[in-house]
Motif scaffolding. Structure first.
Motif, PDB file in Angstrom:
ATOM      1  N   ARG A   1      31.955  65.621 149.820  1.00 51.59           N
ATOM      2  CA  ARG A   1      32.163  64.270 149.291  1.00 51.59           C
ATOM      3  C   ARG A   1      31.268  64.020 148.084  1.00 51.59           C
ATOM      4  O   ARG A   1      31.705  63.442 147.085  1.00 51.59           O
ATOM      5  N   LEU A   2      30.023  64.435 148.182  1.00 50.07           N
ATOM      6  CA  LEU A   2      29.089  64.258 147.080  1.00 50.07           C
ATOM      7  C   LEU A   2      29.564  65.030 145.857  1.00 50.07           C
ATOM      8  O   LEU A   2      29.530  64.510 144.731  1.00 50.07           O
ATOM      9  N   SER A   3      30.040  66.231 146.057  1.00 51.76           N
ATOM     10  CA  SER A   3      30.555  67.044 144.961  1.00 51.76           C
ATOM     11  C   SER A   3      31.775  66.368 144.305  1.00 51.76           C
ATOM     12  O   SER A   3      31.865  66.316 143.082  1.00 51.76           O
ATOM     13  N   GLN A   4      32.663  65.844 145.132  1.00 50.88           N
ATOM     14  CA  GLN A   4      33.849  65.153 144.613  1.00 50.88           C
ATOM     15  C   GLN A   4      33.446  63.915 143.818  1.00 50.88           C
ATOM     16  O   GLN A   4      33.991  63.661 142.735  1.00 50.88           O
ATOM     17  N   LEU A   5      32.500  63.145 144.332  1.00 47.21           N
ATOM     18  CA  LEU A   5      32.041  61.944 143.619  1.00 47.21           C
ATOM     19  C   LEU A   5      31.418  62.314 142.278  1.00 47.21           C
ATOM     20  O   LEU A   5      31.633  61.646 141.262  1.00 47.21           O
ATOM     21  N   SER A   6      30.664  63.399 142.274  1.00 41.51           N
ATOM     22  CA  SER A   6      30.026  63.856 141.051  1.00 41.51           C
ATOM     23  C   SER A   6      31.077  64.272 140.012  1.00 41.51           C
ATOM     24  O   SER A   6      30.958  63.948 138.836  1.00 41.51           O
ATOM     25  N   GLU A   7      32.104  64.976 140.460  1.00 44.49           N
ATOM     26  CA  GLU A   7      33.164  65.400 139.558  1.00 44.49           C
ATOM     27  C   GLU A   7      33.941  64.204 139.017  1.00 44.49           C
ATOM     28  O   GLU A   7      34.289  64.160 137.835  1.00 44.49           O
ATOM     29  N   GLU A   8      34.208  63.227 139.883  1.00 42.38           N
ATOM     30  CA  GLU A   8      34.933  62.020 139.451  1.00 42.38           C
ATOM     31  C   GLU A   8      34.119  61.245 138.429  1.00 42.38           C
ATOM     32  O   GLU A   8      34.651  60.727 137.456  1.00 42.38           O
ATOM     33  N   LYS A   9      32.816  61.190 138.630  1.00 42.35           N
ATOM     34  CA  LYS A   9      31.941  60.477 137.712  1.00 42.35           C
ATOM     35  C   LYS A   9      31.894  61.168 136.342  1.00 42.35           C
ATOM     36  O   LYS A   9      31.851  60.514 135.312  1.00 42.35           O
TER      37      LYS A   9
END
Length: 109
Positions: A99-107
């Motif tokens: 989830r953290l990785s996905q949020l980072s990519e979205e950001k």
């Protein structure tokens, strides 16, 4: 008391840093006499013996007499209970890291 079964919780047994250190020392050797184990700590033979007794009660340590000397060795099998417990909860860490990785990519997008 139960036959051939430890009567102390393995989590309780490894809670103390001295006992964890004893496990580490025993893991690196086949057998270690009590006097050699005691030399590795800043405490007396009686205190080390008490820690070893707790590990024995949890099934983590086996001992045998050789003459007047007691030698100790690790029985790592009970540590499996801890490994299984940690493995069960590791899936939560994996999910959170994804989830953290996905949020980072979205950001970044």
């Amino acid at each position: 008391m139960r036959e051939n079964k430890p009567y102390r919780d393995v989590f309780d047994a490894i809670a103390d840093p001295t006992r964890r250190r004893l496990i580490e020392l025993l893991a690196g050797s086949e057998e270690i006499p009590l006097h050699e184990l005691t030399a590795k700590f800043d405490m007396g033979r009686t205190a080390v013996s008490k820690h070893l007794t707790i590990l024995k009660e949890a099934g983590l340590v086996l001992d045998r007499k050789v003459g007047r000397e007691t030698r100790y060795r690790l029985n790592a099998f009970p540590l499996r209970e801890i490994q299984d417990w940690v493995a069960f909860y590791s899936k939560f860490w994996s999910t959170n890291m994804m989830r953290l990785s996905q949020l980072s990519e979205e950001k970044d997008e």
